[in-house]
Design a protein around this motif. Structure first.
Motif, PDB file in Angstrom:
ATOM      1  N   ILE A   1     -18.430  80.049  43.414  1.00 48.75           N
ATOM      2  CA  ILE A   1     -19.612  80.825  43.032  1.00 48.75           C
ATOM      3  C   ILE A   1     -20.787  80.461  43.946  1.00 48.75           C
ATOM      4  O   ILE A   1     -21.550  81.337  44.370  1.00 48.75           O
ATOM      5  N   LYS A   2     -20.918  79.176  44.266  1.00 52.66           N
ATOM      6  CA  LYS A   2     -22.006  78.724  45.126  1.00 52.66           C
ATOM      7  C   LYS A   2     -21.896  79.346  46.518  1.00 52.66           C
ATOM      8  O   LYS A   2     -22.885  79.849  47.063  1.00 52.66           O
ATOM      9  N   VAL A   3     -20.715  79.369  47.087  1.00 52.94           N
ATOM     10  CA  VAL A   3     -20.513  79.984  48.398  1.00 52.94           C
ATOM     11  C   VAL A   3     -20.826  81.470  48.334  1.00 52.94           C
ATOM     12  O   VAL A   3     -21.467  82.028  49.228  1.00 52.94           O
ATOM     13  N   PHE A   4     -20.395  82.125  47.257  1.00 55.27           N
ATOM     14  CA  PHE A   4     -20.672  83.554  47.098  1.00 55.27           C
ATOM     15  C   PHE A   4     -22.174  83.818  47.010  1.00 55.27           C
ATOM     16  O   PHE A   4     -22.686  84.749  47.632  1.00 55.27           O
ATOM     17  N   LEU A   5     -22.902  83.000  46.244  1.00 58.47           N
ATOM     18  CA  LEU A   5     -24.341  83.203  46.088  1.00 58.47           C
ATOM     19  C   LEU A   5     -25.091  83.007  47.408  1.00 58.47           C
ATOM     20  O   LEU A   5     -26.056  83.712  47.679  1.00 58.47           O
ATOM     21  N   PHE A   6     -24.649  82.054  48.230  1.00 63.51           N
ATOM     22  CA  PHE A   6     -25.308  81.835  49.506  1.00 63.51           C
ATOM     23  C   PHE A   6     -25.018  82.954  50.502  1.00 63.51           C
ATOM     24  O   PHE A   6     -25.727  83.103  51.482  1.00 63.51           O
ATOM     25  N   GLN A   7     -23.986  83.757  50.272  1.00 63.11           N
ATOM     26  CA  GLN A   7     -23.652  84.843  51.190  1.00 63.11           C
ATOM     27  C   GLN A   7     -24.267  86.181  50.801  1.00 63.11           C
ATOM     28  O   GLN A   7     -24.166  87.131  51.563  1.00 63.11           O
ATOM     29  N   ILE A   8     -24.920  86.285  49.656  1.00 61.99           N
ATOM     30  CA  ILE A   8     -25.623  87.515  49.277  1.00 61.99           C
ATOM     31  C   ILE A   8     -26.840  87.643  50.186  1.00 61.99           C
ATOM     32  O   ILE A   8     -27.619  86.696  50.312  1.00 61.99           O
ATOM     33  N   PRO A   9     -27.032  88.799  50.851  1.00 64.51           N
ATOM     34  CA  PRO A   9     -28.052  88.902  51.900  1.00 64.51           C
ATOM     35  C   PRO A   9     -29.441  88.398  51.524  1.00 64.51           C
ATOM     36  O   PRO A   9     -29.919  87.436  52.104  1.00 64.51           O
ATOM     37  N   VAL A  10     -30.142  88.960  50.590  1.00 64.06           N
ATOM     38  CA  VAL A  10     -31.513  88.543  50.301  1.00 64.06           C
ATOM     39  C   VAL A  10     -31.530  87.300  49.405  1.00 64.06           C
ATOM     40  O   VAL A  10     -32.250  86.338  49.655  1.00 64.06           O
ATOM     41  N   PHE A  11     -30.710  87.301  48.377  1.00 61.58           N
ATOM     42  CA  PHE A  11     -30.670  86.190  47.429  1.00 61.58           C
ATOM     43  C   PHE A  11     -30.235  84.897  48.118  1.00 61.58           C
ATOM     44  O   PHE A  11     -30.774  83.827  47.857  1.00 61.58           O
ATOM     45  N   GLY A  12     -29.264  84.982  49.007  1.00 67.05           N
ATOM     46  CA  GLY A  12     -28.786  83.808  49.733  1.00 67.05           C
ATOM     47  C   GLY A  12     -29.843  83.218  50.645  1.00 67.05           C
ATOM     48  O   GLY A  12     -29.959  82.006  50.787  1.00 67.05           O
TER      49      GLY A  12
ATOM     50  N   ILE B   1     -33.075  83.386  50.136  1.00 67.88           N
ATOM     51  CA  ILE B   1     -34.067  82.735  49.280  1.00 67.88           C
ATOM     52  C   ILE B   1     -33.555  81.375  48.819  1.00 67.88           C
ATOM     53  O   ILE B   1     -34.298  80.391  48.786  1.00 67.88           O
ATOM     54  N   LEU B   2     -32.273  81.290  48.484  1.00 70.29           N
ATOM     55  CA  LEU B   2     -31.710  80.021  48.017  1.00 70.29           C
ATOM     56  C   LEU B   2     -31.666  78.958  49.105  1.00 70.29           C
ATOM     57  O   LEU B   2     -31.610  77.772  48.805  1.00 70.29           O
ATOM     58  N   GLN B   3     -31.700  79.362  50.361  1.00 73.16           N
ATOM     59  CA  GLN B   3     -31.607  78.403  51.461  1.00 73.16           C
ATOM     60  C   GLN B   3     -32.948  77.778  51.834  1.00 73.16           C
ATOM     61  O   GLN B   3     -32.995  76.883  52.670  1.00 73.16           O
ATOM     62  N   TYR B   4     -34.065  78.219  51.227  1.00 73.61           N
ATOM     63  CA  TYR B   4     -35.366  77.634  51.533  1.00 73.61           C
ATOM     64  C   TYR B   4     -35.405  76.180  51.074  1.00 73.61           C
ATOM     65  O   TYR B   4     -35.028  75.859  49.948  1.00 73.61           O
ATOM     66  N   PRO B   5     -35.872  75.282  51.929  1.00 73.37           N
ATOM     67  CA  PRO B   5     -35.924  73.859  51.548  1.00 73.37           C
ATOM     68  C   PRO B   5     -36.855  73.592  50.376  1.00 73.37           C
ATOM     69  O   PRO B   5     -36.671  72.625  49.653  1.00 73.37           O
ATOM     70  N   ALA B   6     -37.851  74.449  50.162  1.00 72.24           N
ATOM     71  CA  ALA B   6     -38.796  74.226  49.062  1.00 72.24           C
ATOM     72  C   ALA B   6     -38.113  74.337  47.705  1.00 72.24           C
ATOM     73  O   ALA B   6     -38.547  73.734  46.727  1.00 72.24           O
ATOM     74  N   LEU B   7     -37.022  75.099  47.617  1.00 70.49           N
ATOM     75  CA  LEU B   7     -36.316  75.242  46.344  1.00 70.49           C
ATOM     76  C   LEU B   7     -35.363  74.090  46.065  1.00 70.49           C
ATOM     77  O   LEU B   7     -34.857  73.955  44.963  1.00 70.49           O
TER      78      LEU B   7
END
Length: 130
Positions: free
Chosen positions: A104-115, A117-123
């Motif tokens: 699920i984590k790999v899938f979420l990181f591959q969603i274009p906009v959502f992924g 946003i999740l990759q920002y270091p601030a989060l």
């Protein structure tokens, strides 16, 4: 594509999506008991169609702690204790489907906009990425 989706799996994914949607809607509407029950039934039917009946039964047989928690939460929803029931159910889902979290984590990181946003270091979510 490494994983083909036949029609049964597509229907299973749709049922899971509707189950999550109805459960979320029930929580928004102050734990509406009918919507919670409908969401749970759709979620279980979707998992059974997605994984197959034997794999679903094997998943529930192997993991007793998660199965008992999920079914106890479902029972608590039916006997009009929806807040406690949803908390117990969430725990049961985490225990039951804990083996799927890396996928699920790999899938979420591959969603274009959502992924993105999740990759920002601030989060602080990028440290969970393997």
């Amino acid at each position: 594509m490494a994983y083909e989706l036949d029609e049964q799996k597509k229907v299973g994914l749709g049922l899971i999506g509707f189950g999550i949607f109805f459960t979320f809607l029930a929580i928004i509407l102050f734990f509406d008991r009918g919507l919670l029950a409908l969401g749970n039934i759709l979620l279980l039917a979707g998992v059974a169609l997605l994984l197959g009946w034997r794999s679903t039964l094997q998943l529930f047989k192997v993991n007793y702690k998660g199965t008992i928690s999920f079914m106890l939460g479902l029972f608590l929803i039916f006997v009009r204790w929806p807040v406690v029931g949803i908390i117990v159910e969430i725990y049961g889902c985490i225990v039951l489907f804990g083996g799927f979290w890396p996928s699920i984590k790999v899938f979420l990181f591959q969603i274009p906009v959502f992924g993105w946003i999740l990759q920002y270091p601030a989060l602080l979510l990028d440290r969970f990425r393997s």
